[in-house]
Design an enzyme around this catalytic site. Structure first.
Site, short mmCIF file in Angstrom:
data_model
loop_
_atom_site.label_atom_id
_atom_site.label_comp_id
_atom_site.label_asym_id
_atom_site.label_seq_id
_atom_site.Cartn_x
_atom_site.Cartn_y
_atom_site.Cartn_z
N HIS A 56 -11.81 -4.95 9.31
CA HIS A 56 -12.29 -4.75 7.95
C HIS A 56 -13.57 -3.93 7.88
CE1 HIS A 56 -9.46 -7.89 6.77
NE2 HIS A 56 -9.68 -7.56 5.51
N GLU B 57 0.81 -1.23 0.00
CA GLU B 57 0.00 0.00 0.00
C GLU B 57 0.83 1.27 0.00
OE1 GLU B 57 -0.59 -2.66 1.85
OE2 GLU B 57 -2.51 -3.32 1.05
#
Ligand SMILES: Cc1ncc(C[n+]2csc(CCOP(=O)(O)OP(=O)(O)O)c2C)c(N)n1
Lengths: 331, 341
Positions: free
Chosen positions: A129, A60
């Protein structure tokens, strides 16, 4: 007008912008064959090739920094992060480079960058999440943070974001990809500005100030409340930075009551920020204390019942409204 | 003394003397900056490049104007080498409006689009990954320029190093990675920080060509960078250079560097100072006349003096600058949109 999904609206926005401008390209984890985590970029590689739709390693920080560097180098990247949860690994680059380069280099560098990322909870994905970090990023000067609620806005705002010269965090909601809504025909050009909210429902008794998926919850609550004779105005901020403060203030000055509804955690977040601004600039118009409906202040539980209990629902909003709209205002 | 045609690294005499002058300029400039810092004209963190001049000068000499440099917070030398006027660098240190970043960046954030110095970054390792994007943009637009990236030995231990080198190698990006291994990251010695003693093994992990270079030898740096830049330009991808060097001062102005043994510092200063080493080389090659040395010193002194005078005379940024440049579009700062009555 056609009726299409939020997901398709986003894909159309990217397709149109990529056709319009050679400099626009997409990068991210699994954006090619897989079509992105939520199939938003599906098949774009077929039209634009792997020069303009690029799969990256699972990394990322470098995805984000590559997008930032490419923006500095004259391109207009759209980076997809699988979800906002993983943006934390890239948050250094978002906050320390993208947000600051223009300012700290005396206005020389432009970062015309879009980072798309799904966020939010409600699908039993557990604590790591299901998060909404928009407040964290909206706290930072130099970033734009937008959160469209409808397919129409999703398309129009993504097109605007691609054309914007500042770094834009484009936050989608995981539970909105499948919703449908009216959108002008493909290639019928329209843009939705990134610094203007919208009134989704007019009302005179109370202002429900909200954004993203909670706009839908507020609309449902408003319809229910109307049966009791309470007319709630639903103000969808759409962008939380820049914030269309005038829109929120105008609504509050009309209804004299405000409730802020958001999915994120309560403390030190977006809702508290908006509440403080309303008190600062519209205190004299207020007839009741501002109410704040937010997600529960816990890491998201997995168990279905607990998760449901942690997210604001229609009845939470209605309860908050009943708490500050006096009996006499009701029919 | 007759000057014969010299053949150092295939460079002309003019280029060779130019590099000497540039090293000396950076040295004197920073010595002056240190003085001004002590007098309170410069604030904040200031990290001097003294001892490492051969690196910036030798490396950047291999670049064209269109090539870009992206660097860390120890970047005064890179800024001057890449072509930012010493005046503008000093004004930036003074926090004045005529600084290269309008005084908004300071010592650690020098930037000039016009010369291709695309910033000093104060987050260790950030530029390693940002270089990927700049290089990608060059490749995407069929521009032939390359990106040269400087970072310290400490940055190698950040995750950005792994992510950046992997992607640069995978996508064959036109980047030259230069690790300025001055053997300390703040007080941490490289022996204590690196699980492998040199970068060769890490480069191998990314199938990236690697060279270890004597970072105190200007010509050695130049030649290694020449190979790396040619590789990048011909589309073969990135190279990692590990240049062994030493900073003669503390990590920053605030650091007395007591963690380094006295004799180690003395040894490096006495025998490895890149400026006298290079001058010796020029003399041996009979490439420089004694009166030229004097003329260069005088010129450098004048430039440094002028830089300080310019910086001192430059106004502070007007207060309106506080709210400019936050965004390209300025619809951002709430407090600016809603001034208090
Ligand atoms: C991500 C990050 N962690 C820590 C720091 C604090 N810090 C600033 S410089 C430095 C040492 C870096 O050493 P090195 O990369 O070897 O470069 P040098 O200073 O030796 O040139 C540290 C730890 C920082 N700026 N950024």
């Amino acid at each position: 007008m056609r009726t299409i999904t939020y997901r398709d609206a986003l894909r159309e926005a990217m397709r149109e912008e990529m056709r319009r401008d050679e400099r626009v390209f997409i990068l991210g984890e699994d954006v090619v064959g897989y079509g992105g985590t939520y199939a938003v970029t599906k098949d774009l590689d077929k039209e634009f090739g792997e020069k303009r739709v690029l799969d990256t390693p699972l990394a990322e920080e470098v995805i984000t920094a590559t997008a930032i560097g490419a923006a500095m180098g004259g391109l207009r990247p759209i980076a997809e992060l699988m979800t906002m949860n993983f943006s934390l690994l890239a948050s250094d680059q978002i906050v320390n480079t993208a947000a600051k380069a223009h300012y700290m280099f005396g206005g020389q560098t432009r970062i015309p960058l879009v980072i798309r990322m799904p966020a939010g909870g409600g699908a039993q994905r557990g604590a790591q999440h299901s998060q909404s970090f928009e407040s964290w990023y909206a706290h930072v000067p130099g970033l734009k943070v937008v959160m469209p609620a409808t397919p129409y806005d999703a398309k129009g705002m993504l097109k605007s974001a691609v054309r914007d010269d500042d770094p834009v965090l484009f936050i989608e909601h995981e539970l909105l990809y499948g919703i449908k809504g009216e959108v002008p025909d493909e290639d019928e050009e329209y843009l939705v500005p990134l610094d203007r909210g919208t009134v989704r429902r007019e009302g005179s008794d109370v202002s429900l100030i909200t954004f993203s998926r909670m706009a839908h919850i507020c609309l449902q609550a408003a319809e229910e409340l109307a049966k009791e004779g309470i007319e709630a105005e639903v103000v969808d901020m759409r962008s939380i930075r820049p914030l269309d403060l005038d829109l929120a203030l105008d609504s509050v000055k009309k209804t004299n009551r405000a409730i802020i509804v958001e999915e994120g955690w309560k403390y030190y977040g977006t809702g508290q920020g908006i509440a403080s601004l309303i008190y600062e600039y519209a205190f004299d118009w207020m007839d009741a204390p501002i109410q704040h409906v937010s997600g529960a202040d816990v890491p998201m539980p997995y168990a279905k019942n607990l998760e449901r209990a942690s997210l604001p629902v229609r009845s939470d909003v209605m309860q908050a409204v009943r708490a500050i709209v006096p009996q006499k205002a009701r029919a | 003394m007759a000057i014969r045609q010299v053949a150092l690294a295939g460079l002309s005499r003019e280029q060779l003397l130019g590099m000497y002058e540039e090293m000396l300029l950076i040295r004197r400039f920073e010595e002056k900056a240190a003085e001004e810092y002590t007098m309170g004209k410069i604030g904040g963190f200031m990290h001097l490049y003294i001892g490492q001049e051969a690196l910036g000068v030798g490396a950047i000499a291999t670049l064209g104007k269109e090539d870009k440099v992206i660097s860390h917070y120890r970047e005064h030398g890179h800024a001057i080498s890449k072509g930012i006027a010493p005046r503008q660098v000093m004004a930036e240190l003074f926090g004045r409006i005529d600084g290269c970043s309008k005084g908004k960046g300071g010592s650690m954030h020098m930037h000039d689009e016009n010369v291709g110095l695309l910033g000093g970054y104060a987050i260790v390792g950030a530029q390693i990954v940002l270089a990927c994007g700049l290089a990608f943009a060059a490749k995407y637009q069929n521009q032939n320029h390359l990106i040269m990236t400087f970072f310290g030995d400490g940055a190698v231990d950040e995750g950005a190093f792994h992510e950046g080198l992997n992607l640069a190698s995978l996508w064959k990006l036109p980047v030259v990675y230069i690790c300025e291994n001055n053997q300390y990251s703040m007080g941490m010695s490289v022996e204590k920080a690196w699980s492998v003693p040199d970068l060769k093994d890490r480069a191998a992990a990314y199938a990236m060509p690697y060279e270890k270079v004597d970072g105190m030898d200007l010509i050695a740096v130049y030649e290694a960078c020449k190979r790396a830049t040619e590789r990048a330009r011909s589309g073969e991808g990135p190279t990692l250079l590990e240049c062994i060097t030493y900073r003669f001062r503390g990590h920053s102005m605030a650091d007395p560097a007591s963690y380094r043994p006295r004799d180690e510092v003395d040894r490096w200063r006495a025998s490895q100072d890149p400026i006298p080493l290079y001058l010796e080389k020029l003399r041996e090659a009979k490439a420089i006349k004694e009166e030229e040395i004097k003329a260069i010193e005088d010129r450098v002194d004048r430039v440094v003096q002028d830089a300080v005078e310019f910086a001192d005379a430059s106004p502070e940024p007007p207060l309106e600058e506080l709210y400019t440049d936050v965004m390209v579009g300025d619809a951002n700062a709430i407090s600016w949109r809603y001034p208090r009555q």
